[in-house]
Write an enzyme that holds these catalytic residues in place. Structure first.
Site, PDB file in Angstrom:
ATOM      1  N   HIS A 125     -18.127   3.479  42.306  1.00 56.01           N
ATOM      2  CA  HIS A 125     -20.165   3.969  42.351  1.00 56.01           C
ATOM      3  C   HIS A 125     -19.544   5.147  42.170  1.00 56.01           C
ATOM      4  O   HIS A 125     -19.311   5.929  42.778  1.00 56.01           O
ATOM      5  CB  HIS A 125     -20.483   3.056  43.323  1.00 56.01           C
ATOM      6  CG  HIS A 125     -22.357   3.648  43.097  1.00 56.01           C
ATOM      7  ND1 HIS A 125     -23.360   3.566  42.876  1.00 56.01           N
ATOM      8  CD2 HIS A 125     -23.063   4.728  44.227  1.00 56.01           C
ATOM      9  CE1 HIS A 125     -24.589   3.622  43.269  1.00 56.01           C
ATOM     10  NE2 HIS A 125     -23.983   5.470  43.200  1.00 56.01           N
ATOM     11  N   GLY A 145     -22.138 -11.118  10.612  1.00 54.97           N
ATOM     12  CA  GLY A 145     -21.227 -11.158  11.512  1.00 54.97           C
ATOM     13  C   GLY A 145     -20.917 -10.117  11.390  1.00 54.97           C
ATOM     14  O   GLY A 145     -21.739  -8.483  11.537  1.00 54.97           O
ATOM     15  N   LEU A 169      -8.519 -11.260  13.727  1.00 58.85           N
ATOM     16  CA  LEU A 169      -9.006 -10.037  14.709  1.00 58.85           C
ATOM     17  C   LEU A 169      -6.826  -9.121  14.641  1.00 58.85           C
ATOM     18  O   LEU A 169      -6.388  -9.971  15.222  1.00 58.85           O
ATOM     19  CB  LEU A 169      -8.707 -10.540  16.360  1.00 58.85           C
ATOM     20  CG  LEU A 169     -10.649 -10.945  16.896  1.00 58.85           C
ATOM     21  CD1 LEU A 169     -10.600 -11.386  17.854  1.00 58.85           C
ATOM     22  CD2 LEU A 169     -11.188  -9.855  16.207  1.00 58.85           C
ATOM     23  N   GLY A 174     -24.536 -11.575   5.259  1.00 60.24           N
ATOM     24  CA  GLY A 174     -23.752 -12.236   6.384  1.00 60.24           C
ATOM     25  C   GLY A 174     -23.893 -11.450   7.438  1.00 60.24           C
ATOM     26  O   GLY A 174     -24.377  -9.850   7.835  1.00 60.24           O
ATOM     27  N   ARG A 191       1.000  -1.071   0.395  1.00 61.27           N
ATOM     28  CA  ARG A 191       0.056   0.107  -0.003  1.00 61.27           C
ATOM     29  C   ARG A 191       1.188   1.750   0.090  1.00 61.27           C
ATOM     30  O   ARG A 191       2.599   1.547  -0.229  1.00 61.27           O
ATOM     31  CB  ARG A 191      -0.737   0.200   1.110  1.00 61.27           C
ATOM     32  CG  ARG A 191      -1.613  -0.701   1.298  1.00 61.27           C
ATOM     33  CD  ARG A 191      -2.973  -0.971   2.645  1.00 61.27           C
ATOM     34  NE  ARG A 191      -3.613  -2.146   2.437  1.00 61.27           N
ATOM     35  CZ  ARG A 191      -5.079  -1.909   2.411  1.00 61.27           C
ATOM     36  NH1 ARG A 191      -5.147  -0.780   1.505  1.00 61.27           N
ATOM     37  NH2 ARG A 191      -6.069  -3.120   2.549  1.00 61.27           N
ATOM     38  N   GLY A 244      -1.851  -1.503   7.444  1.00 64.77           N
ATOM     39  CA  GLY A 244      -3.031  -2.306   7.233  1.00 64.77           C
ATOM     40  C   GLY A 244      -4.201  -2.121   6.629  1.00 64.77           C
ATOM     41  O   GLY A 244      -4.733  -1.392   6.556  1.00 64.77           O
TER      42      GLY A 244
END
Length: 469
Positions: free
Chosen positions: A448, A185, A323, A183, A37, A42
């Site tokens: 909290h 996903g 991933l 798809g 590239r 990437g």
């Protein structure tokens, strides 16, 4: 060592590759990275994780300004979409990130060799295309980190204009009236969510009988309900057999996955997102006899070494989840192995995150996996509706579920659907990495009011002693 001779040459400048190069250089190894590239980073930084998150965030704010702020007492009017401005934000984010990687290469004295690399041997990489075409570099060790590409399907021809992959879906010049996502996903749901928020009528066609098929079943079921509530439509147990383009749009032929009568669905844009496959075209694997499986996944041993001893591979082109953060950790590990160190990656402690709203996050085993393996476990679940901070944010959809070994209480998995799930999951990632128990989480003081208290209450629920339910 001469100019074109290196200790390590990394082929691919994505998250796995550039991290491997940086770590190798930090360890004193003379390092080069081959990237075809025009920019480093990437798929992830250029046309994947980073630009999609920029559009997800921007579209969430647009949706909130239109529909969500009234409930908080904030009145808005005349809210308009500036798609060109939104795309400009996305492009600036990408530009800043890829320039950052180039800076890190210079800082660590890594040579960026510009072009497409092909392995001539186990110690040589030839540049076959690009600015450095014709150059050959020698290396004691080669790391393949070429990533992945969108998986095609028969009868659906991608042109990145009407029928697009994630790359084209990030570059649309106008908001489509109707989009079909092939798809159900992560990629399809994230980008489908972006365009749905901006006004597109989105229909998801999924071959299996549920979305997010690798996630915990209860999470998938609840997420489907939430996305339908947000306006997205779904055709599950269905397959696309053909796509025909015309000036008026795309006509898809859709059939039941189990067989049956076909129907036609029309759309302005079709997003193909049925998964990804290793990108190893023209890399020279066959000529060198580097072993791959039938899907083209490079086979490696426990040290990321291929059957050619000087050639390693990491990331999307080897087995395991595709991933960016997995690839990064493998990049560090392989560089340290080459340097003689003994790194370790716990693959049970790698989170998966869907950056929709609400987010979905998981780590470790699902209930289905534990049942299939015959592992006895306890499950503790707590909803965001019972959390004060979530109520204050008007973000009460979803829950945290923790799975722990029935005998030892060791945490085996965690599944979250809700606000900031991608951040909350890391508490349990750390617990799993250190072999901790649900009781460890339950006994740890949580601030909290925070969303993190839902994680604590889910841990308490493993032992049936929640406080706020």
């Amino acid at each position: 060592m001469s100019e074109n001779q290196y200790d390590v040459v990394v082929v691919g400048g994505g998250p796995g590759g550039y991290v491997a190069a940086i770590r190798a250089a930090q360890l004193g190894l003379k390092t080069a990275c081959v990237e075809m590239r025009a920019t480093l980073g990437g798929t992830c930084l250029n046309v994947g994780c980073i630009p999609s998150k920029a559009l997800l965030h921007a579209s969430e704010r647009f949706e909130e300004a239109q529909h969500g702020l009234d409930a908080l007492g904030v009145r808005t009017s005349g809210v308009k979409l500036d798609l060109k401005g939104m795309m400009g934000h996305k492009d600036k984010v990408v530009g800043d990130n890829v320039k950052g990687i180039e800076f890190l290469f210079k800082k660590n004295k890594i040579d960026w060799i510009k072009g497409k690399g092909k392995l001539k041997s186990g110690t040589e990489v030839e540049i076959t295309e690009g600015p450095d075409k014709g150059k050959t570099v020698a290396a004691k060790n080669i790391i393949i980190a070429t990533g992945s590409e969108s998986t095609p399907i028969p009868g659906v021809e991608v042109d990145e204009k009407q029928i697009v992959t994630s790359t084209g879906a990030l570059e649309l010049g106008k908001v489509p009236k109707k989009m079909v996502v092939i798809g159900g996903g992560v990629i399809g749901l994230e980008l489908g969510s972006v365009w749905a928020r901006l006004g597109t009528d989105v229909t998801v066609v999924e071959f299996l009988d549920r979305i997010l098929p690798t996630n915990d079943g209860e999470v998938s079921k609840n997420f489907l309900r939430i996305l339908k509530k947000q306006g997205m439509a779904f055709k599950l147990s269905s397959k696309v057999t053909s796509a025909k383009t015309a000036k008026s749009g795309v006509t898809l032929t859709v059939e039941p996955a189990a067989g049956g009568d076909a129907e036609e669905i029309k759309a302005d844009v079709v997003l193909l997102s049925v998964g990804r496959r290793p990108y190893t075209e023209g890399l020279g694997l066959e000529e060198l006899g580097i072993e791959t499986d039938k899907r083209g996944v490079i086979q490696v041993d426990d040290h990321y070494r291929t059957n050619v001893p000087t050639v390693y591979a990491i990331g999307d082109c080897i087995p395991g989840a595709m991933l960016a953060h997995k690839a990064e950790d493998e990049g560090v590990a392989v560089a340290e192995l080459i340097a003689g160190q003994k790194p370790h990656i716990n693959y049970d402690a790698i989170p998966g995150i869907v950056y929709t709203w609400p987010e979905v996050a998981s780590v470790g085993k699902t209930e289905e996996e534990l049942k299939e393996a015959g592992i006895a476990y306890n499950a503790g679940k707590f909803p965001f509706t019972a959390n004060g901070r979530a109520r204050a944010m008007n973000a009460t959809e979803g829950f945290v579920k923790i799975l722990a070994d029935k005998t030892t209480d060791k945490v085996l998995g965690c599944h979250i659907i809700g606000p900031d799930a991608g951040g909350l999951i890391h508490e349990i990632v750390t617990i799993i990495e250190f072999g901790g128990s649900a009781e460890d989480v339950a006994r740890t003081c949580h601030g909290h009011p925070t969303l993190n208290e839902v994680v604590k209450e889910a841990a308490l629920a493993v032992d049936n002693r929640t406080i706020h339910m």
